[in-house]
Design a protein around this motif. Structure first.
Motif, PDB file in Angstrom:
ATOM      1  N   LEU A  72       0.816  -1.205   0.000  1.00 50.87           N
ATOM      2  CA  LEU A  72       0.000   0.000   0.000  1.00 50.87           C
ATOM      3  C   LEU A  72       0.856   1.265   0.000  1.00 50.87           C
ATOM      4  CD1 LEU A  72      -2.882  -0.906   2.487  1.00 50.87           C
ATOM      5  CD2 LEU A  72      -3.073  -0.525   0.027  1.00 50.87           C
ATOM      6  N   SER A  73       1.966   1.232   0.722  1.00 50.29           N
ATOM      7  CA  SER A  73       2.796   2.424   0.827  1.00 50.29           C
ATOM      8  C   SER A  73       3.643   2.666  -0.421  1.00 50.29           C
ATOM      9  CB  SER A  73       3.710   2.315   2.056  1.00 50.29           C
ATOM     10  OG  SER A  73       4.573   1.204   1.945  1.00 50.29           O
ATOM     11  N   ARG A  74       3.633   1.723  -1.384  1.00 48.84           N
ATOM     12  CA  ARG A  74       4.452   1.860  -2.596  1.00 48.84           C
ATOM     13  C   ARG A  74       3.629   1.966  -3.865  1.00 48.84           C
ATOM     14  NH1 ARG A  74       8.212  -3.393  -1.219  1.00 48.84           N
ATOM     15  NH2 ARG A  74       9.057  -2.699   0.760  1.00 48.84           N
ATOM     16  N   HIS A  75       2.375   1.555  -3.820  1.00 54.68           N
ATOM     17  CA  HIS A  75       1.572   1.452  -5.040  1.00 54.68           C
ATOM     18  C   HIS A  75       0.964   2.803  -5.398  1.00 54.68           C
ATOM     19  CE1 HIS A  75      -0.097  -1.413  -7.924  1.00 54.68           C
ATOM     20  NE2 HIS A  75      -1.224  -0.712  -7.899  1.00 54.68           N
ATOM     21  N   HIS A  76       1.064   3.170  -6.663  1.00 58.06           N
ATOM     22  CA  HIS A  76       0.491   4.432  -7.131  1.00 58.06           C
ATOM     23  C   HIS A  76      -1.032   4.370  -7.095  1.00 58.06           C
ATOM     24  CE1 HIS A  76       4.075   6.566  -8.621  1.00 58.06           C
ATOM     25  NE2 HIS A  76       4.545   5.359  -8.884  1.00 58.06           N
ATOM     26  N   GLU A  82      -4.944   1.455   7.471  1.00 62.15           N
ATOM     27  CA  GLU A  82      -5.352   2.854   7.340  1.00 62.15           C
ATOM     28  C   GLU A  82      -4.143   3.783   7.391  1.00 62.15           C
ATOM     29  OE1 GLU A  82      -7.984   6.177   9.809  1.00 62.15           O
ATOM     30  OE2 GLU A  82      -8.153   4.045  10.304  1.00 62.15           O
ATOM     31  N   LEU A  83      -3.226   3.511   8.296  1.00 64.96           N
ATOM     32  CA  LEU A  83      -2.006   4.319   8.376  1.00 64.96           C
ATOM     33  C   LEU A  83      -1.159   4.161   7.118  1.00 64.96           C
ATOM     34  CD1 LEU A  83      -1.064   3.621  12.102  1.00 64.96           C
ATOM     35  CD2 LEU A  83      -1.817   5.808  11.150  1.00 64.96           C
ATOM     36  N   SER A  84      -1.143   2.967   6.536  1.00 63.41           N
ATOM     37  CA  SER A  84      -0.402   2.762   5.295  1.00 63.41           C
ATOM     38  C   SER A  84      -0.967   3.613   4.168  1.00 63.41           C
ATOM     39  CB  SER A  84      -0.431   1.281   4.901  1.00 63.41           C
ATOM     40  OG  SER A  84       0.173   0.477   5.873  1.00 63.41           O
ATOM     41  N   GLU A  85      -2.308   3.704   4.116  1.00 65.51           N
ATOM     42  CA  GLU A  85      -2.934   4.569   3.114  1.00 65.51           C
ATOM     43  C   GLU A  85      -2.538   6.032   3.331  1.00 65.51           C
ATOM     44  OE1 GLU A  85      -4.634   3.773   0.522  1.00 65.51           O
ATOM     45  OE2 GLU A  85      -5.776   1.935   0.827  1.00 65.51           O
ATOM     46  N   ASN A  86      -2.461   6.451   4.597  1.00 67.42           N
ATOM     47  CA  ASN A  86      -2.098   7.839   4.883  1.00 67.42           C
ATOM     48  C   ASN A  86      -0.654   8.132   4.490  1.00 67.42           C
ATOM     49  OD1 ASN A  86      -4.661   8.203   5.937  1.00 67.42           O
ATOM     50  ND2 ASN A  86      -4.017   7.860   8.059  1.00 67.42           N
ATOM     51  N   ALA A  98      12.706  10.394   6.474  1.00 75.29           N
ATOM     52  CA  ALA A  98      11.721  10.575   7.531  1.00 75.29           C
ATOM     53  C   ALA A  98      12.026   9.690   8.727  1.00 75.29           C
ATOM     54  CB  ALA A  98      10.313  10.266   6.997  1.00 75.29           C
ATOM     55  N   ARG A  99      12.469   8.457   8.468  1.00 76.04           N
ATOM     56  CA  ARG A  99      12.788   7.559   9.576  1.00 76.04           C
ATOM     57  C   ARG A  99      14.045   8.004  10.315  1.00 76.04           C
ATOM     58  NH1 ARG A  99      11.458   1.616   6.970  1.00 76.04           N
ATOM     59  NH2 ARG A  99       9.206   1.729   7.269  1.00 76.04           N
ATOM     60  N   GLN A 100      15.030   8.522   9.551  1.00 78.05           N
ATOM     61  CA  GLN A 100      16.229   9.019  10.220  1.00 78.05           C
ATOM     62  C   GLN A 100      15.894  10.214  11.100  1.00 78.05           C
ATOM     63  OE1 GLN A 100      19.042   9.826   7.134  1.00 78.05           O
ATOM     64  NE2 GLN A 100      19.394   7.663   6.662  1.00 78.05           N
ATOM     65  N   ARG A 101      14.993  11.039  10.639  1.00 77.59           N
ATOM     66  CA  ARG A 101      14.614  12.230  11.387  1.00 77.59           C
ATOM     67  C   ARG A 101      13.935  11.870  12.698  1.00 77.59           C
ATOM     68  NH1 ARG A 101      12.887  17.593  10.893  1.00 77.59           N
ATOM     69  NH2 ARG A 101      10.814  18.015  11.729  1.00 77.59           N
ATOM     70  N   THR A 102      13.162  10.791  12.679  1.00 77.47           N
ATOM     71  CA  THR A 102      12.364  10.437  13.852  1.00 77.47           C
ATOM     72  C   THR A 102      12.909   9.237  14.595  1.00 77.47           C
ATOM     73  OG1 THR A 102      10.951   9.051  12.501  1.00 77.47           O
ATOM     74  CG2 THR A 102      10.301  11.346  12.751  1.00 77.47           C
ATOM     75  N   ALA A 103      14.121   8.798  14.265  1.00 78.63           N
ATOM     76  CA  ALA A 103      14.648   7.568  14.853  1.00 78.63           C
ATOM     77  C   ALA A 103      14.831   7.699  16.357  1.00 78.63           C
ATOM     78  CB  ALA A 103      15.973   7.200  14.194  1.00 78.63           C
ATOM     79  N   SER A 104      15.216   8.884  16.818  1.00 76.56           N
ATOM     80  CA  SER A 104      15.538   9.042  18.234  1.00 76.56           C
ATOM     81  C   SER A 104      14.309   9.016  19.120  1.00 76.56           C
ATOM     82  CB  SER A 104      16.274  10.372  18.448  1.00 76.56           C
ATOM     83  OG  SER A 104      15.452  11.453  18.049  1.00 76.56           O
ATOM     84  N   ILE A 105      13.117   9.145  18.509  1.00 77.54           N
ATOM     85  CA  ILE A 105      11.922   9.207  19.348  1.00 77.54           C
ATOM     86  C   ILE A 105      10.849   8.213  18.915  1.00 77.54           C
ATOM     87  CG2 ILE A 105      12.251  11.619  19.954  1.00 77.54           C
ATOM     88  CD1 ILE A 105      10.271  12.362  17.804  1.00 77.54           C
ATOM     89  N   GLU A 136       5.280  12.404   8.979  1.00 75.25           N
ATOM     90  CA  GLU A 136       6.286  11.765   9.826  1.00 75.25           C
ATOM     91  C   GLU A 136       5.641  11.152  11.058  1.00 75.25           C
ATOM     92  OE1 GLU A 136      10.141  14.541   8.688  1.00 75.25           O
ATOM     93  OE2 GLU A 136       8.783  15.140  10.280  1.00 75.25           O
ATOM     94  N   ALA A 137       4.654  11.843  11.608  1.00 79.68           N
ATOM     95  CA  ALA A 137       3.937  11.285  12.753  1.00 79.68           C
ATOM     96  C   ALA A 137       3.185  10.020  12.352  1.00 79.68           C
ATOM     97  CB  ALA A 137       2.982  12.325  13.329  1.00 79.68           C
ATOM     98  N   ASN A 138       2.571  10.032  11.151  1.00 83.69           N
ATOM     99  CA  ASN A 138       1.888   8.828  10.666  1.00 83.69           C
ATOM    100  C   ASN A 138       2.868   7.682  10.449  1.00 83.69           C
ATOM    101  OD1 ASN A 138      -0.776   9.734  10.602  1.00 83.69           O
ATOM    102  ND2 ASN A 138      -0.535  10.668   8.573  1.00 83.69           N
ATOM    103  N   GLN A 139       4.085   8.016   9.983  1.00 83.45           N
ATOM    104  CA  GLN A 139       5.088   6.976   9.777  1.00 83.45           C
ATOM    105  C   GLN A 139       5.482   6.326  11.095  1.00 83.45           C
ATOM    106  OE1 GLN A 139       6.542   5.793   6.675  1.00 83.45           O
ATOM    107  NE2 GLN A 139       6.971   4.238   8.215  1.00 83.45           N
ATOM    108  N   ILE A 140       5.607   7.144  12.146  1.00 84.50           N
ATOM    109  CA  ILE A 140       5.933   6.595  13.463  1.00 84.50           C
ATOM    110  C   ILE A 140       4.819   5.676  13.941  1.00 84.50           C
ATOM    111  CG2 ILE A 140       6.287   7.189  15.893  1.00 84.50           C
ATOM    112  CD1 ILE A 140       7.693   9.707  14.977  1.00 84.50           C
TER     113      ILE A 140
END
Length: 625
Positions: A287-291, A341-345, A365-372, A407-411
């Motif tokens: 879902l996170s890769r498909h157009h 649902e989060l994958s769609e977002n 995005a993951r590097q940015r949020t890795a510490s938290i 980024e919050a959705n990715q977390i």
């Protein structure tokens, strides 16, 4: 265009399959239907609800494959654009035959309906056949829809789907202006689009995926004889000069040849497939890769059939899914639905209308949020904590406020996936996932690659550098030796200590010392020259003996080489990317990881395994691209 519709036939089952096989065989010269087939080879085959069964389908498929393979002097006799085998009682036994049909019709097939059958992926043989079927779509360029709804596929099918999908290269969505055509196609585009659409179609079928500077024909790429036969022989349009029928041809056919594979299919339909949370976990990565379908539909021919238009509108409006249709499925839990649902977002951030899936953006995005993004707990203290021990992000308020919504959705998506992964490890175990099983197997093998003391493979000192053994004086009784007639002068060996003559404390010194004769130096043999270390080290030898070249691993080989050796022995390439294999090796030879594993000894086994897999980046399938 001929539509072969057998839904109104009174005959069904195996007998109908044999009748259809005879009808298809008549299209091959000198069959009675060969002339009409050469004039109009395009076919839509509809066999809905006729209970063909496995044997009926296999009989039909044999004739269909022969018709698709035929490419005589006058051209092809069958271009399969639509195939509907809905509700025919088919199971995984038929998948290899279907895979062959799809691969032969890859440049023509636009709709494939296999819904309401009995495809179930439960055994290793089923998984192998299913993987073969999915890989057959690698060259499909016109497919609008693949419908597998209503079959009890099970979660294992979606793991294999995730592996095959991840192994495909990311598609590049080019505009018409960005596609540079070979000269024959440019001439056809300017002059012969209306006069000779067949010529244009033949040239466009030789296009390859890539940017403007990468587009080539099969002849320019220098394909092998076998590949040229498939690409140029079986998939050409009709070559007969007597052809008068108008072949279905898009306005700009070259743009449709720039995308391929499962990633380019606008609609992948999987409702009511007995998918549970484990299957949803694998589907979330798709879902996170498909157009979005609106984007992909620009790169496939449009449909004129009203029923197809209505069906696609139903997918978009009624199910709420975009492109990959997974609802309804009764096997999802609340956390599983939340993860999808989060994958769609997150998908709206990774995939847009103008760019391909941005995996580097995800990495940033993951590097940015890795510490938290992850905090491990000692135990599963409450139901809100995943089986992996990952709690809600506990960064400072400033850090959390600084994150974008994506980024919050990715977390949140990472946390949701961690929970499903931990539950799967606890309830089913490592054997439920081929990637996890293969990664841990590779870890066990790689643990033995590091030498016990860490320096056994360092460069050994040359023979000249070895210290000489200590000299010892032999304990002999010289009283029994005969008295020399002349004063004793000692041994010729300059390293041996002198011995005193009998009756004296010091050896007598001769009045005149004659020089010792010089010994002729023998010419060393080729073997001696090859095995004797030179006094001066050549630059190549100096580089070879340095530690950056000769690693601490067994035999001094580098991590990359050992990763390839172990990966080939374990057949890991089928399941793991090159980066994942190297990550497993680094984890195995790094002694600090043992301490990290020891910290989790008091926690549940599923938590310990999850942490190891997470540290090796082997929780999900990924691509080398």
């Amino acid at each position: 265009m001929g539509r072969l519709n057998y839904t109104n036939r009174k005959t069904d089952g195996l007998k109908l399959g044999q009748i259809i096989a005879k009808d298809l065989s008549k299209r091959i010269p000198p069959g009675t239907g060969s002339k009409s087939a050469l004039r109009d080879p395009v076919v839509e085959l509809d066999i809905t609800g006729k209970a063909l069964g496995n044997q009926g389908l296999l009989d039909l498929a044999d004739a269909l494959i022969k018709s698709l393979e035929y490419d005589g002097e006058q051209g092809r006799v069958l271009q399969l654009e639509e195939l509907c085998l809905k509700a025919n009682g088919l199971d995984a036994t038929c998948l290899p035959a279907l895979a062959r049909i799809v691969s032969l019709a890859a440049y023509d097939l636009r709709d494939l309906d296999l819904s309401d059958n009995h495809f179930s992926i439960t055994t290793p043989d089923d998984a192998t056949a299913w993987e073969l079927f999915l890989t057959s779509f690698a060259q499909c360029r016109m497919l609008r829809r693949l419908d597998l709804s209503g079959s009890p596929l099970g979660s294992k099918a979606f793991e294999v789907l995730s592996r095959v999908y991840s192994g495909e290269p990311a598609i590049e969505l080019l505009s018409e202006d960005e596609v540079e055509l070979p000269s024959p196609i440019r001439e056809s585009t300017r002059r012969n689009t209306i006069e000779d659409p067949e010529s244009l179609s033949r040239h466009t079928r030789n296009l390859s995926i890539g940017s403007a500077r990468e587009i080539h024909t099969d002849d320019e790429r220098g394909t092998s004889a076998g590949e040229s036969k498939v690409a140029n022989g079986r998939r050409h349009a009709t070559k007969s000069p007597e052809t008068t029928a108008q072949v279905s041809l898009p306005d700009q056919p070259h743009i449709y040849m720039t995308t391929q594979g499962l990633r380019s299919v606008p609609y992948l339909v999987f409702p009511n497939t007995e998918m549970h949370d484990a299957g949803a976990l694998h589907l979330s990565y798709l879902l996170s890769r498909h157009h979005h379908p609106d984007t992909l539909l620009k790169y496939v021919p449009s449909t004129k059939a009203s029923q197809h238009v209505q069906q696609m509108d139903h997918y978009d409006k009624e199910t709420g899914c975009q492109g990959i249709i997974y609802l309804p499925n009764n096997g999802f839990s609340g956390p599983g639905l939340k993860m999808l649902e989060l994958s769609e977002n997150v998908r709206s951030f990774l995939v847009d209308d103008d760019k391909p899936p941005s995996l580097p953006a995800l990495s940033r995005a993951r590097q940015r949020t890795a510490s938290i993004s992850r905090k491990f707990s000692a135990t599963r203290a409450s139901s809100t904590v995943a089986a992996t021990g990952v709690r809600r992000p506990s960064g400072t308020k400033g850090e959390m406020d600084d994150l974008t919504d994506t980024e919050a959705n990715q977390i949140e998506l990472d946390r949701a996936r961690s929970r499903i992964q931990g539950d799967t490890l606890k309830d089913v175990g490592v054997q439920s996932n081929d990637l996890w099983r293969k990664a841990l197997r590779m870890l066990v093998v790689c643990r033995n690659l590091r030498t016990s003391q860490g320096d056994h493979t360092q460069a050994q000192p040359t023979p000249e550098a070895k210290p000489d053994p200590p000299l010892t004086t032999p304990d002999l009784n010289y009283s029994t030796l005969p008295k020399p007639s002349k004063p004793f002068v000692g041994y010729l060996d300059p390293l041996a200590p002198p011995f005193a003559a009998k009756g004296t404390t010091q050896p007598s010194t001769p009045k005149s010392k004659k020089p010792l004769p010089k010994l002729k130096t023998a010419t060393p043999s080729p073997f001696a020259r090859a095995t004797t270390s030179p006094t001066s080290v050549s630059p190549k030898t100096a580089i070879f003996n340095t530690k950056p070249y000769r690693s601490d691993l067994a035999k001094g080989l580098s991590e990359e080489i050992w990763a390839r050796i172990v990966g080939d022995c374990l057949e890991a390439d089928r399941f793991m990317s090159e980066r994942q294999q190297q990550a497993v090796l680094r984890w195995a030879v790094d002694r600090s990881t043992l301490a990290r594993e020891m910290e989790s000894l008091g926690k549940p086994e599923s938590v310990q395994i999850w942490k190891v897999l997470e540290g090796m980046s082997c929780l999900a399938y990924e691509s080398d691209a």
